[in-house]
Design a protein around this motif. Structure first.
Motif, mmCIF file in Angstrom:
data_model
loop_
_atom_site.group_PDB
_atom_site.id
_atom_site.type_symbol
_atom_site.label_atom_id
_atom_site.label_comp_id
_atom_site.label_asym_id
_atom_site.label_seq_id
_atom_site.Cartn_x
_atom_site.Cartn_y
_atom_site.Cartn_z
ATOM 1 N N LEU A 65 35.705 118.551 -19.298
ATOM 2 C CA LEU A 65 34.767 118.164 -20.340
ATOM 3 C C LEU A 65 33.435 117.803 -19.705
ATOM 4 C CD1 LEU A 65 37.748 116.598 -21.171
ATOM 5 C CD2 LEU A 65 36.455 116.593 -23.271
ATOM 6 N N ARG A 66 32.374 118.116 -20.427
ATOM 7 C CA ARG A 66 31.027 117.764 -19.979
ATOM 8 C C ARG A 66 30.343 117.014 -21.113
ATOM 9 N NH1 ARG A 66 28.246 121.113 -16.153
ATOM 10 N NH2 ARG A 66 26.572 121.300 -17.667
ATOM 11 N N VAL A 67 29.595 115.991 -20.738
ATOM 12 C CA VAL A 67 28.853 115.226 -21.741
ATOM 13 C C VAL A 67 27.464 114.924 -21.185
ATOM 14 C CG1 VAL A 67 29.844 113.012 -20.980
ATOM 15 C CG2 VAL A 67 28.871 113.199 -23.259
ATOM 16 N N LYS A 68 26.477 115.267 -21.994
ATOM 17 C CA LYS A 68 25.093 114.937 -21.650
ATOM 18 C C LYS A 68 24.906 113.453 -21.946
ATOM 19 C CE LYS A 68 23.552 119.199 -20.989
ATOM 20 N NZ LYS A 68 23.083 119.691 -19.740
ATOM 21 N N THR A 69 24.571 112.690 -20.931
ATOM 22 C CA THR A 69 24.511 111.236 -21.112
ATOM 23 C C THR A 69 23.345 110.797 -21.981
ATOM 24 O OG1 THR A 69 23.333 111.005 -19.022
ATOM 25 C CG2 THR A 69 25.732 110.760 -18.979
ATOM 26 N N THR A 70 22.271 111.582 -22.038
ATOM 27 C CA THR A 70 21.134 111.170 -22.859
ATOM 28 C C THR A 70 21.469 111.230 -24.347
ATOM 29 O OG1 THR A 70 20.299 113.430 -22.734
ATOM 30 C CG2 THR A 70 19.382 111.831 -21.179
ATOM 31 N N ALA A 71 22.297 112.186 -24.749
ATOM 32 C CA ALA A 71 22.658 112.323 -26.161
ATOM 33 C C ALA A 71 24.062 111.812 -26.458
ATOM 34 C CB ALA A 71 22.560 113.791 -26.580
ATOM 35 N N GLY A 72 24.892 111.686 -25.423
ATOM 36 C CA GLY A 72 26.271 111.275 -25.630
ATOM 37 C C GLY A 72 27.091 112.331 -26.336
ATOM 38 N N ARG A 73 26.615 113.584 -26.301
ATOM 39 C CA ARG A 73 27.275 114.685 -27.006
ATOM 40 C C ARG A 73 28.168 115.462 -26.043
ATOM 41 N NH1 ARG A 73 25.745 119.752 -27.123
ATOM 42 N NH2 ARG A 73 23.692 119.220 -26.330
ATOM 43 N N PHE A 74 29.423 115.620 -26.426
ATOM 44 C CA PHE A 74 30.379 116.364 -25.614
ATOM 45 C C PHE A 74 30.236 117.857 -25.892
ATOM 46 C CE2 PHE A 74 32.114 112.245 -25.195
ATOM 47 C CZ PHE A 74 32.926 112.247 -24.077
ATOM 48 N N GLU A 75 30.245 118.647 -24.824
ATOM 49 C CA GLU A 75 30.262 120.101 -24.978
ATOM 50 C C GLU A 75 31.698 120.536 -25.256
ATOM 51 O OE1 GLU A 75 28.589 121.794 -21.414
ATOM 52 O OE2 GLU A 75 26.671 120.774 -21.715
ATOM 53 N N ARG A 76 31.870 121.796 -25.660
ATOM 54 C CA ARG A 76 33.199 122.341 -25.913
ATOM 55 C C ARG A 76 34.025 122.241 -24.635
ATOM 56 N NH1 ARG A 76 35.324 127.096 -24.743
ATOM 57 N NH2 ARG A 76 33.322 127.921 -24.090
ATOM 58 N N PRO A 77 35.249 121.694 -24.696
ATOM 59 C CA PRO A 77 36.080 121.574 -23.490
ATOM 60 C C PRO A 77 36.482 122.949 -22.955
ATOM 61 C CG PRO A 77 37.224 120.680 -25.417
ATOM 62 C CD PRO A 77 35.898 121.153 -25.879
ATOM 63 N N LEU A 78 36.646 123.013 -21.634
ATOM 64 C CA LEU A 78 37.088 124.241 -20.979
ATOM 65 C C LEU A 78 38.535 124.083 -20.552
ATOM 66 C CD1 LEU A 78 33.996 124.838 -18.657
ATOM 67 C CD2 LEU A 78 34.494 125.945 -20.844
ATOM 68 N N ALA A 79 39.397 124.965 -21.029
ATOM 69 C CA ALA A 79 40.807 124.952 -20.630
ATOM 70 C C ALA A 79 40.908 125.375 -19.170
ATOM 71 C CB ALA A 79 41.614 125.886 -21.512
ATOM 72 N N LEU A 80 41.667 124.629 -18.381
ATOM 73 C CA LEU A 80 41.765 124.900 -16.948
ATOM 74 C C LEU A 80 42.931 125.816 -16.584
ATOM 75 C CD1 LEU A 80 40.913 121.354 -15.574
ATOM 76 C CD2 LEU A 80 39.442 123.384 -15.615
ATOM 77 N N HIS A 81 43.970 125.848 -17.374
ATOM 78 C CA HIS A 81 45.148 126.682 -17.089
ATOM 79 C C HIS A 81 45.731 126.367 -15.714
ATOM 80 C CE1 HIS A 81 43.947 128.845 -20.654
ATOM 81 N NE2 HIS A 81 42.774 129.065 -20.107
ATOM 82 N N VAL A 82 45.770 125.086 -15.388
ATOM 83 C CA VAL A 82 46.373 124.619 -14.132
ATOM 84 C C VAL A 82 47.304 123.468 -14.455
ATOM 85 C CG1 VAL A 82 44.393 125.323 -12.718
ATOM 86 C CG2 VAL A 82 44.517 122.966 -13.575
ATOM 87 N N SER A 83 48.142 123.130 -13.496
ATOM 88 C CA SER A 83 49.096 122.044 -13.672
ATOM 89 C C SER A 83 48.519 120.742 -13.118
ATOM 90 C CB SER A 83 50.387 122.410 -12.935
ATOM 91 O OG SER A 83 51.294 121.348 -12.979
ATOM 92 N N THR A 84 48.451 119.721 -13.933
ATOM 93 C CA THR A 84 48.038 118.377 -13.563
ATOM 94 C C THR A 84 46.739 118.327 -12.751
ATOM 95 O OG1 THR A 84 50.411 117.925 -13.377
ATOM 96 C CG2 THR A 84 48.918 116.147 -12.745
ATOM 97 N N PRO A 85 45.590 118.600 -13.384
ATOM 98 C CA PRO A 85 44.322 118.456 -12.671
ATOM 99 C C PRO A 85 44.068 116.992 -12.323
ATOM 100 C CG PRO A 85 43.926 118.856 -14.996
ATOM 101 C CD PRO A 85 45.404 118.977 -14.776
ATOM 102 N N LEU A 86 43.596 116.755 -11.098
ATOM 103 C CA LEU A 86 43.452 115.384 -10.613
ATOM 104 C C LEU A 86 42.020 114.971 -10.312
ATOM 105 C CD1 LEU A 86 46.437 115.420 -8.103
ATOM 106 C CD2 LEU A 86 46.357 114.312 -10.341
ATOM 107 N N SER A 87 41.215 115.903 -9.774
ATOM 108 C CA SER A 87 39.909 115.512 -9.277
ATOM 109 C C SER A 87 38.913 116.654 -9.440
ATOM 110 C CB SER A 87 40.024 115.110 -7.800
ATOM 111 O OG SER A 87 38.817 114.555 -7.327
ATOM 112 N N VAL A 88 37.626 116.312 -9.557
ATOM 113 C CA VAL A 88 36.572 117.308 -9.742
ATOM 114 C C VAL A 88 35.460 117.117 -8.721
ATOM 115 C CG1 VAL A 88 36.953 117.694 -12.195
ATOM 116 C CG2 VAL A 88 35.408 115.883 -11.486
#
Length: 177
Positions: A65-88
């Protein structure tokens, strides 16, 4: 860089918020609630990119998920198709994601997820935390008390790991450091 500290909070029902604190005073500057249509969520890691956008990984639903902090608006989530994502680890229009099966890279413009292939004899499993630093990834790899800090060197196109080098000698990390 901006003198802010970002933290997350969540409840037992899958709701979560992101809080911006002033680092020098600890004063809460803002709070962004994760919209109900994106819940339930478990934010396992997040990073702030240079333009101030927050990049979050949801380990419950395996999405970015991405969110522009100035607007607080979340962009459309991106499906990762991975098992248990932990870190970015976001950098230059892509985001690297450590997960239970290894490491992937997400093109944030197209949403395409590509598995990072390790060179022969290397392992990208058990990465707990990753961050982008000086043209490569730095991470904590391993389980329990045997978790060294490593540098992951990548090919020119960023799609293949060419080396995994220990950085901390005999020191070991415990927890989510």
């Amino acid at each position: 860089r901006r003198g802010d500290l970002w933290v997350t909070s969540s409840d037992g029902n899958g709701a979560a918020s992101i809080h911006k604190l002033q680092l020098v005073s600890g004063r809460v500057l803002s709070q962004i609630a994760v919209p109900s249509e994106l819940q339930p969520i478990v934010i396992s890691d997040f990073a702030v990119i240079d333009d101030g956008t927050l990049v979050l990984v949801d380990s419950r639903e395996a999405r970015l998920l991405r969110v522009k902090t100035t607007a607080g608006r979340f962009e459309r989530p991106l499906a990762l198709h991975v098992s248990t994502p932990l870190s970015v680890a976001p950098t230059n229009g892509v985001t690297y994601v450590a997960h239970a099966d290894g490491l992937s890279v997400v093109d944030t413009a197209s949403g395409r997820v590509t598995s990072i292939q390790p060179a022969k004899g290397l392992s990208l499993s058990t990465l707990r935390r990753i961050r982008w630093s000086r043209g490569g990834l730095v991470g904590i790899q391993g389980q329990g008390t045997g978790s060294p800090l490593v540098r992951i060197r990548l090919s020119a196109n960023g799609r293949r790991a060419t080396a995994v080098e220990p950085l901390d000698g005999d020191l070991q990390s415990v927890g989510t450091a």
